[in-house]
Design a protein around this motif. Structure first.
Motif, PDB file in Angstrom:
ATOM      1  N   THR A 114       0.840  -1.206   0.000  1.00 23.19           N
ATOM      2  CA  THR A 114       0.000   0.000   0.000  1.00 23.19           C
ATOM      3  C   THR A 114       0.866   1.244   0.000  1.00 23.19           C
ATOM      4  N   LEU A 115       1.857   1.299   0.877  1.00 21.98           N
ATOM      5  CA  LEU A 115       2.748   2.451   0.946  1.00 21.98           C
ATOM      6  C   LEU A 115       3.566   2.575  -0.334  1.00 21.98           C
ATOM      7  N   ALA A 116       4.055   1.466  -0.860  1.00 20.17           N
ATOM      8  CA  ALA A 116       4.839   1.498  -2.101  1.00 20.17           C
ATOM      9  C   ALA A 116       4.005   2.053  -3.256  1.00 20.17           C
ATOM     10  N   ALA A 117       2.740   1.665  -3.338  1.00 18.79           N
ATOM     11  CA  ALA A 117       1.856   2.173  -4.395  1.00 18.79           C
ATOM     12  C   ALA A 117       1.658   3.678  -4.258  1.00 18.79           C
ATOM     13  N   LEU A 118       1.513   4.153  -3.029  1.00 18.76           N
ATOM     14  CA  LEU A 118       1.362   5.594  -2.819  1.00 18.76           C
ATOM     15  C   LEU A 118       2.650   6.332  -3.177  1.00 18.76           C
ATOM     16  N   GLU A 119       3.790   5.778  -2.810  1.00 15.18           N
ATOM     17  CA  GLU A 119       5.066   6.431  -3.120  1.00 15.18           C
ATOM     18  C   GLU A 119       5.292   6.527  -4.622  1.00 15.18           C
ATOM     19  N   LYS A 123       3.916   9.799  -6.331  1.00 10.06           N
ATOM     20  CA  LYS A 123       4.459  11.114  -5.997  1.00 10.06           C
ATOM     21  C   LYS A 123       4.570  11.960  -7.248  1.00 10.06           C
ATOM     22  N   PRO A 124       4.412  13.257  -7.218  1.00  9.42           N
ATOM     23  CA  PRO A 124       4.237  14.027  -5.987  1.00  9.42           C
ATOM     24  C   PRO A 124       2.786  14.022  -5.507  1.00  9.42           C
ATOM     25  N   ILE A 125       2.641  13.871  -4.233  1.00 13.61           N
ATOM     26  CA  ILE A 125       1.330  13.963  -3.588  1.00 13.61           C
ATOM     27  C   ILE A 125       1.251  15.350  -2.980  1.00 13.61           C
ATOM     28  N   TRP A 126       0.176  16.048  -3.217  1.00 10.11           N
ATOM     29  CA  TRP A 126       0.056  17.438  -2.792  1.00 10.11           C
ATOM     30  C   TRP A 126      -0.483  17.592  -1.386  1.00 10.11           C
ATOM     31  N   LEU A 127      -1.398  16.704  -0.999  1.00 13.21           N
ATOM     32  CA  LEU A 127      -2.065  16.863   0.283  1.00 13.21           C
ATOM     33  C   LEU A 127      -2.544  15.503   0.778  1.00 13.21           C
ATOM     34  N   ILE A 128      -2.398  15.296   2.063  1.00 13.45           N
ATOM     35  CA  ILE A 128      -2.919  14.094   2.706  1.00 13.45           C
ATOM     36  C   ILE A 128      -4.011  14.554   3.664  1.00 13.45           C
ATOM     37  N   THR A 129      -5.163  13.928   3.628  1.00 11.41           N
ATOM     38  CA  THR A 129      -6.209  14.250   4.602  1.00 11.41           C
ATOM     39  C   THR A 129      -6.440  13.047   5.502  1.00 11.41           C
ATOM     40  N   LEU A 144       1.420   7.502  11.006  1.00  5.03           N
ATOM     41  CA  LEU A 144       1.800   8.865  10.624  1.00  5.03           C
ATOM     42  C   LEU A 144       3.239   8.924  10.115  1.00  5.03           C
ATOM     43  N   LYS A 145       4.126   8.088  10.642  1.00  3.10           N
ATOM     44  CA  LYS A 145       5.504   8.016  10.115  1.00  3.10           C
ATOM     45  C   LYS A 145       5.475   7.614   8.649  1.00  3.10           C
ATOM     46  N   ASN A 146       4.673   6.619   8.327  1.00  4.55           N
ATOM     47  CA  ASN A 146       4.573   6.199   6.928  1.00  4.55           C
ATOM     48  C   ASN A 146       3.985   7.294   6.058  1.00  4.55           C
ATOM     49  N   LEU A 147       3.000   8.013   6.559  1.00  3.30           N
ATOM     50  CA  LEU A 147       2.438   9.129   5.787  1.00  3.30           C
ATOM     51  C   LEU A 147       3.481  10.212   5.560  1.00  3.30           C
ATOM     52  N   ALA A 148       4.354  10.456   6.548  1.00  2.00           N
ATOM     53  CA  ALA A 148       5.391  11.482   6.411  1.00  2.00           C
ATOM     54  C   ALA A 148       6.351  11.145   5.270  1.00  2.00           C
ATOM     55  N   ARG A 149       6.514   9.871   4.958  1.00  2.00           N
ATOM     56  CA  ARG A 149       7.386   9.458   3.851  1.00  2.00           C
ATOM     57  C   ARG A 149       6.869   9.957   2.508  1.00  2.00           C
ATOM     58  N   LEU A 150       5.597  10.311   2.452  1.00  2.00           N
ATOM     59  CA  LEU A 150       5.015  10.809   1.202  1.00  2.00           C
ATOM     60  C   LEU A 150       5.346  12.273   0.957  1.00  2.00           C
ATOM     61  N   ALA A 151       5.925  12.956   1.974  1.00  2.96           N
ATOM     62  CA  ALA A 151       6.432  14.325   1.851  1.00  2.96           C
ATOM     63  C   ALA A 151       5.393  15.333   1.367  1.00  2.96           C
ATOM     64  N   ALA A 152       4.180  15.226   1.882  1.00  7.89           N
ATOM     65  CA  ALA A 152       3.124  16.178   1.555  1.00  7.89           C
ATOM     66  C   ALA A 152       2.519  16.673   2.866  1.00  7.89           C
TER      67      ALA A 152
END
Length: 159
Positions: free
Chosen positions: A6-11, A14-20, A37-45
């Motif tokens: 799941t995280l790999a697919a999101l990465e 990229k670029p992801i503009w906003l996470i809600t 939240l650590k995993n979400l921070a890896r998306l840098a948005a």
């Protein structure tokens, strides 16, 4: 679960503009909120978080602090429902099937089996920091002069 595939697919997107994360993360206990939240921070948005300001995550089952916090926060939600323009039947449905169901879950389940783990604003700030976020903005979204019972937080990932 924000790990593995799941995280790999999101990465890859990229670029992801906003996470809600609005009224979502409170379904996870603190020990799961931090790595999520650590995993979400890896998306840098930036992440927009909105939650209830309740002390339901850390207190033990059957403890006075848990009972007091549940009574206080559910009371505010019930007052809002009763003040709404919906019909009496709709008010009853909202209270019986949403608020009271959540109250029963929080008060009767052992901590590990609960479905709701609301945390206080200052706890969310700590959780965000431990997960690699900076709190850029914090705002009460629903409050009385006595207390804030919902809030929004803008989190920026640390470089």
């Amino acid at each position: 679960d924000l790990s593995g595939d799941t995280l790999a697919a999101l990465e890859r997107r990229k670029p992801i503009w906003l996470i809600t994360a609005c009224l979502y993360l409170h379904h996870m206990p603190r020990e799961v909120k931090i790595p999520t939240l650590k995993n979400l921070a890896r998306l840098a948005a930036p992440c927009f978080l909105s939650e209830d300001n309740g002390n339901h995550d850390r207190p033990e089952t059957n403890s006075p602090p848990l009972a007091a916090s549940v009574a206080r926060s559910s009371g505010w939600v019930i007052e809002d429902i009763l003040a709404s323009p919906i019909s009496q039947a709709e008010k009853k449905l909202c209270i019986d099937h949403f608020v009271l169901a959540e109250v029963i879950n929080i008060l009767s389940m052992e901590r590990s089996g609960r479905g709701d783990y609301h945390a206080l604003m200052h706890e969310w700030q700590e959780i965000a920091g431990l997960a690699g976020w900076d709190v850029a903005k914090l705002s009460a979204t629903s409050a009385t002069p006595e207390c804030t019972f919902a809030f929004a937080m803008q989190l920026d990932p640390r470089p």
